[in-house]
Design a protein around this motif. Sequence first.
Motif, PDB file in Angstrom:
ATOM      1  N   LYS A 142       0.814  -1.224   0.000  1.00 20.00           N
ATOM      2  CA  LYS A 142       0.000   0.000   0.000  1.00 20.00           C
ATOM      3  C   LYS A 142       0.845   1.271   0.000  1.00 20.00           C
ATOM      4  CE  LYS A 142      -3.721  -2.277   2.474  1.00 20.00           C
ATOM      5  NZ  LYS A 142      -4.426  -2.393   3.748  1.00 20.00           N
ATOM      6  N   HIS A 143       2.170   1.149   0.103  1.00 16.70           N
ATOM      7  CA  HIS A 143       3.061   2.303   0.175  1.00 16.70           C
ATOM      8  C   HIS A 143       4.221   2.165  -0.815  1.00 16.70           C
ATOM      9  CE1 HIS A 143       0.976   2.098   4.034  1.00 16.70           C
ATOM     10  NE2 HIS A 143       1.054   3.408   4.023  1.00 16.70           N
ATOM     11  N   PRO A 144       3.926   1.922  -2.100  1.00 14.98           N
ATOM     12  CA  PRO A 144       5.000   1.598  -3.041  1.00 14.98           C
ATOM     13  C   PRO A 144       5.888   2.765  -3.450  1.00 14.98           C
ATOM     14  CG  PRO A 144       2.921   1.719  -4.202  1.00 14.98           C
ATOM     15  CD  PRO A 144       2.617   1.882  -2.734  1.00 14.98           C
ATOM     16  N   LYS A 145       5.407   3.984  -3.461  1.00 16.44           N
ATOM     17  CA  LYS A 145       6.169   5.105  -4.025  1.00 16.44           C
ATOM     18  C   LYS A 145       6.667   6.090  -2.976  1.00 16.44           C
ATOM     19  CE  LYS A 145       5.072   4.206  -8.438  1.00 16.44           C
ATOM     20  NZ  LYS A 145       5.985   3.580  -9.295  1.00 16.44           N
ATOM     21  N   ARG A 146       6.328   5.886  -1.725  1.00 15.58           N
ATOM     22  CA  ARG A 146       6.659   6.842  -0.681  1.00 15.58           C
ATOM     23  C   ARG A 146       7.910   6.386   0.073  1.00 15.58           C
ATOM     24  NH1 ARG A 146       2.515   8.253   4.231  1.00 15.58           N
ATOM     25  NH2 ARG A 146       3.852   9.754   5.275  1.00 15.58           N
ATOM     26  N   PRO A 147       8.766   7.316   0.500  1.00 11.48           N
ATOM     27  CA  PRO A 147       9.874   6.897   1.361  1.00 11.48           C
ATOM     28  C   PRO A 147       9.296   6.247   2.616  1.00 11.48           C
ATOM     29  CG  PRO A 147      10.056   9.239   0.827  1.00 11.48           C
ATOM     30  CD  PRO A 147       8.739   8.753   0.295  1.00 11.48           C
ATOM     31  N   LEU A 148       9.939   5.190   3.093  1.00 10.92           N
ATOM     32  CA  LEU A 148       9.367   4.500   4.244  1.00 10.92           C
ATOM     33  C   LEU A 148      10.423   3.939   5.164  1.00 10.92           C
ATOM     34  CD1 LEU A 148       9.505   1.128   3.674  1.00 10.92           C
ATOM     35  CD2 LEU A 148       7.886   1.851   1.935  1.00 10.92           C
ATOM     36  N   PHE A 149       9.987   3.730   6.379  1.00  8.37           N
ATOM     37  CA  PHE A 149      10.774   3.035   7.391  1.00  8.37           C
ATOM     38  C   PHE A 149       9.917   1.880   7.866  1.00  8.37           C
ATOM     39  CE2 PHE A 149      11.767   2.361  11.948  1.00  8.37           C
ATOM     40  CZ  PHE A 149      13.072   1.918  11.809  1.00  8.37           C
ATOM     41  N   LEU A 150      10.414   0.677   7.665  1.00  6.31           N
ATOM     42  CA  LEU A 150       9.675  -0.524   8.015  1.00  6.31           C
ATOM     43  C   LEU A 150      10.504  -1.335   8.995  1.00  6.31           C
ATOM     44  CD1 LEU A 150       7.276  -2.462   7.481  1.00  6.31           C
ATOM     45  CD2 LEU A 150       8.597  -3.374   5.558  1.00  6.31           C
ATOM     46  N   TRP A 151       9.950  -1.550  10.198  1.00  7.64           N
ATOM     47  CA  TRP A 151      10.619  -2.366  11.210  1.00  7.64           C
ATOM     48  C   TRP A 151       9.872  -3.680  11.306  1.00  7.64           C
ATOM     49  CZ3 TRP A 151       9.840  -1.531  17.127  1.00  7.64           C
ATOM     50  CH2 TRP A 151      10.580  -2.470  17.833  1.00  7.64           C
ATOM     51  N   VAL A 152      10.562  -4.767  11.003  1.00  2.00           N
ATOM     52  CA  VAL A 152       9.984  -6.107  11.082  1.00  2.00           C
ATOM     53  C   VAL A 152      10.768  -6.881  12.130  1.00  2.00           C
ATOM     54  CG1 VAL A 152       9.475  -8.230   9.835  1.00  2.00           C
ATOM     55  CG2 VAL A 152       9.262  -6.030   8.669  1.00  2.00           C
ATOM     56  N   HIS A 153      10.086  -7.261  13.193  1.00  2.00           N
ATOM     57  CA  HIS A 153      10.695  -7.992  14.300  1.00  2.00           C
ATOM     58  C   HIS A 153      10.209  -9.436  14.262  1.00  2.00           C
ATOM     59  CE1 HIS A 153      10.120  -9.580  18.445  1.00  2.00           C
ATOM     60  NE2 HIS A 153      11.386  -9.242  18.537  1.00  2.00           N
ATOM     61  N   LEU A 154      11.149 -10.370  14.183  1.00  2.00           N
ATOM     62  CA  LEU A 154      10.803 -11.793  14.151  1.00  2.00           C
ATOM     63  C   LEU A 154      11.306 -12.471  15.428  1.00  2.00           C
ATOM     64  CD1 LEU A 154      11.763 -12.513  10.439  1.00  2.00           C
ATOM     65  CD2 LEU A 154       9.549 -11.816  11.376  1.00  2.00           C
ATOM     66  N   TYR A 155      10.552 -13.426  15.913  1.00  2.00           N
ATOM     67  CA  TYR A 155      10.824 -14.046  17.204  1.00  2.00           C
ATOM     68  C   TYR A 155      11.132 -15.537  17.099  1.00  2.00           C
ATOM     69  CZ  TYR A 155      10.251 -13.869  22.321  1.00  2.00           C
ATOM     70  OH  TYR A 155      10.457 -13.873  23.670  1.00  2.00           O
ATOM     71  N   ASP A 156      10.986 -16.110  15.928  1.00  2.00           N
ATOM     72  CA  ASP A 156      11.081 -17.560  15.777  1.00  2.00           C
ATOM     73  C   ASP A 156      12.374 -18.193  16.307  1.00  2.00           C
ATOM     74  OD1 ASP A 156       8.961 -16.581  14.134  1.00  2.00           O
ATOM     75  OD2 ASP A 156       8.904 -18.516  13.141  1.00  2.00           O
ATOM     76  N   PRO A 157      13.541 -17.575  16.145  1.00  2.00           N
ATOM     77  CA  PRO A 157      14.741 -18.241  16.649  1.00  2.00           C
ATOM     78  C   PRO A 157      14.919 -18.113  18.163  1.00  2.00           C
ATOM     79  CG  PRO A 157      15.362 -16.226  15.538  1.00  2.00           C
ATOM     80  CD  PRO A 157      13.876 -16.388  15.372  1.00  2.00           C
ATOM     81  N   HIS A 158      13.917 -17.640  18.853  1.00  2.00           N
ATOM     82  CA  HIS A 158      13.981 -17.368  20.290  1.00  2.00           C
ATOM     83  C   HIS A 158      13.442 -18.547  21.092  1.00  2.00           C
ATOM     84  CE1 HIS A 158      13.344 -15.217  24.059  1.00  2.00           C
ATOM     85  NE2 HIS A 158      14.043 -14.226  23.564  1.00  2.00           N
ATOM     86  N   ASP A 159      13.997 -18.741  22.264  1.00  2.00           N
ATOM     87  CA  ASP A 159      13.519 -19.750  23.195  1.00  2.00           C
ATOM     88  C   ASP A 159      12.106 -19.388  23.671  1.00  2.00           C
ATOM     89  OD1 ASP A 159      13.919 -21.937  25.134  1.00  2.00           O
ATOM     90  OD2 ASP A 159      13.929 -20.317  26.622  1.00  2.00           O
TER      91      ASP A 159
END
Length: 172
Positions: A142-159
Amino acid sequence: TLRADRVGFLGSNRGLTPNLDSIAKQGIVFTRAYSHVPLTTPSHATILTGTYPQFNHVTDLGDPLGKTLPDLPDTLHRHGYATAAFVASAVLDPKAAAPGFDRGFDTYDAGFHEQNGDESRYTSIERRADVVIDHATAWLAKHPKRPLFLWVHLYDPHDPYDPDAADRAKFL
């Protein structure tokens, strides 16, 4: 919580991280990155603010990120960036364990709740990577042409380590 000696672009030949290896070929790899705190919220506060815990005062789970503390998402948002965070664990939910972490984000996708009875932790206090990635990808479309900051946090390798059935069989 992801062991460096298991990552292909850091020297492992086990073939465990093909997606990370592919991303690394297209980006910059920092081989001397260190965590200042061995806890999720204080460590991420350091990443988002560029400050040590002694300055940002986030030293434990549940400590709020101060409203006047400069942080990257807020700075970028004020300069016209679309900003979004997609987190995989309740420890980064700003309505619970990470107050103030949603500052500067147009979208902060968390919404966890206390685990009830036999409910899976993956529908209450944690999300698997594929769910987080699906949410982030939908937002990104939904935001293809705008400058963006995307933070994706994944937890799978965590105990506690609980791979899905396919990975459990593959890496048993």
